[in-house]
Enzyme design. Structure first.
Site, short mmCIF file in Angstrom:
data_model
loop_
_atom_site.label_atom_id
_atom_site.label_comp_id
_atom_site.label_asym_id
_atom_site.label_seq_id
_atom_site.Cartn_x
_atom_site.Cartn_y
_atom_site.Cartn_z
N ARG A 22 0.82 -1.23 0.00
CA ARG A 22 0.00 0.00 0.00
C ARG A 22 0.85 1.27 0.00
O ARG A 22 0.52 2.26 0.64
CB ARG A 22 -0.97 0.05 1.19
CG ARG A 22 -2.13 -0.95 1.26
CD ARG A 22 -2.98 -0.95 0.03
NE ARG A 22 -2.38 -1.79 -0.98
CZ ARG A 22 -2.39 -3.13 -0.96
NH1 ARG A 22 -2.99 -3.75 -0.03
NH2 ARG A 22 -1.82 -3.82 -1.92
N SER A 50 -10.46 0.24 3.20
CA SER A 50 -9.83 -0.08 4.49
C SER A 50 -9.27 1.21 5.07
O SER A 50 -8.51 1.90 4.40
CB SER A 50 -8.68 -1.07 4.29
OG SER A 50 -9.18 -2.26 3.73
N GLU A 73 -4.73 4.20 6.00
CA GLU A 73 -4.41 3.90 4.59
C GLU A 73 -4.72 5.09 3.69
O GLU A 73 -3.93 5.41 2.81
CB GLU A 73 -5.17 2.66 4.13
CG GLU A 73 -4.75 2.25 2.74
CD GLU A 73 -5.64 1.19 2.12
OE1 GLU A 73 -5.58 0.04 2.56
OE2 GLU A 73 -6.39 1.52 1.18
#
Ligand SMILES: Cc1cc2nc3c(=O)[nH]c(=O)nc-3n(C[C@H](O)[C@H](O)[C@H](O)COP(=O)(O)OP(=O)(O)OC[C@H]3O[C@@H](n4cnc5c(N)ncnc54)[C@H](O)[C@@H]3O)c2cc1C
Length: 361
Positions: free
Chosen positions: A159, A236, A353
């Site tokens: 990520r 998320s 995130e």
């Protein structure tokens, strides 16, 4: 324009100005002018990985709406696709599945634009864009030049990429290399393999993989759907924390942990020695499950703070949702509460995130 209208979490106050160039040259011109004037700026694609503060953004929002997909044959029966940044990511996946191009099928249903996909190296169900990414064209905010950057130079990781925080600019186009065949790449995620009824590591027809992924994602509220209140989120909210194996060994036995693929530097073996890397080189960092940590810190699905319109998704602990009219403050308060509970219980600080604009967590 309020950023709540441009983001999937539907929070965020007004932007000073929004520019929406639809052609690449116009985008380059607009960005270059904004940068020359020294104005604060923010690139926005689908707004599905952004949390903007209630005060909004006192600068120029550059919406990336450029379209176009070109395919060119590459080596060994592969096809190279050059895709403009404003294309829809899921639209691209659907296109590749239809055309019999294998490599990104497990990334079906991820919202947002193609240009943002390499920024955080999107991933799901055992695939990441880094598996197929060849290069990006980046309009570099510092030099003002369009640079063709190979994937290997983008520091793509879990990520993250060099473009997430360090190297600012606008991704104008993305180049992917896919295999011309109707069968998927080996399925690398057990839940997906189970749904498909195949062994882990086996392949399946592309359209079946796409359908299975979309079904799984829908069951978790992870496909944007105006009729699904659990999809009013930024996906998320926290990344899975990466900790040392020594730290992980202190956690309860039941806590899921996944070994990280060792980085190249970890497996360098001195010349003349046994070619097998020492076992410990593989296991000194592990990835934990943020969802498990949250649930086991006592936060249930659907949880919300008293009087708040932000909630933990009723189907996926990792997503924070706007149940209707929530402010960015309410979302951030909930996020801080989750962080605090997990820290108190397990000593792990969950990192967000999405990009948070105008506030800090
Ligand atoms: C329901 C839901 C499910 C999701 N599931 C997943 C998942 O499974 N896996 C996953 O990895 N992510 C997931 N996400 C997160 C998100 O979809 C991805 O990160 C996506 O790539 C964001 O694309 P976007 O165009 O919406 O980016 P935006 O939210 O518009 O922007 C995100 C960041 O990228 C920057 N950016 C946007 N466009 C450009 C550009 N052209 N050039 C440079 N920078 C740019 C922005 O400035 C910002 O920093 C999910 C989100 C939602 C809402």
């Amino acid at each position: 324009v309020r950023l709540s209208e441009l983001t999937t979490l539907r929070v965020g106050g007004p932007a000073r100005r929004v520019l929406s160039p639809a052609h690449s040259q116009d985008l380059v011109r607009a960005a270059t002018e904004v940068w020359a004037a020294g104005e604060p700026w923010l690139a926005v694609g689908g707004g599905s990985n952004l949390v903007v503060a209630d005060d909004g953004f006192d600068g120029t929002v550059l919406r990336v709406l450029t379209r176009g997909i070109e395919g060119v044959p590459a080596r060994d029966g592969r096809v190279r696709l050059r895709v403009q940044a404003g294309e829809s990511w899921d639209g691209l996946v659907a296109h590749t599945v239809r055309d019999g191009l294998s490599g990104i099928e497990a990334l079906s249903g991820i919202p947002g634009s193609v240009g943002a996909a390499p920024v955080q190296n999107i991933g799901a169900y055992g695939q990441e864009i880094s598996d197929s990414l060849v290069a990006v064209d980046l309009l570099d905010a510092e030099s003002g030049l369009i640079e063709h950057i190979e994937a290997a130079d983008l520091a793509l990781g879990y990520r993250t990429s060099v473009m997430k925080y360090e190297r600012r600019g606008i991704v104008l186009a993305v180049e992917l290399e896919l295999e011309a065949r109707r069968e998927s790449v080996p399925v690398a995620y057990s839940q997906l393999a189970n749904t498909l009824g195949v062994e882990l590591g086996a392949t399946a027809p592309l359209n079946m993989v796409r359908d299975a992924v979309l079904t799984l994602r829908r069951s978790k509220g992870m496909v944007l759907d105006p009729t699904d209140p659990d999809s009013v989120s930024a996906g998320s909210f926290f990344t899975n924390p990466i900790v040392s194996a020594a730290f992980a060994s202190e956690l309860p036995e039941r806590a899921p942990r996944f070994p990280l693929v060792p980085e190249a530097a970890d497996v360098a073996v001195p010349l003349g020695s046994d070619p097998a890397p020492p076992a410990e080189a593989h296991d000194h960092r592990v990835k934990l499950s943020a969802a498990w940590l949250i649930e086991n810190a006592g936060i249930a699905r659907g949880f919300r703070l008293p009087g708040s319109r932000a909630a933990v998704s009723s189907r996926h602990t990792l997503a924070l949702v706007n149940t209707g009219g929530a402010s960015a403050d309410e979302v951030l308060q909930l996020a801080r509460y989750v962080q605090t509970r997990v820290m108190a219980e397990f000593g792990v600080l969950l990192a967000p995130e999405p990009l948070i604009v105008g506030a800090v967590l």
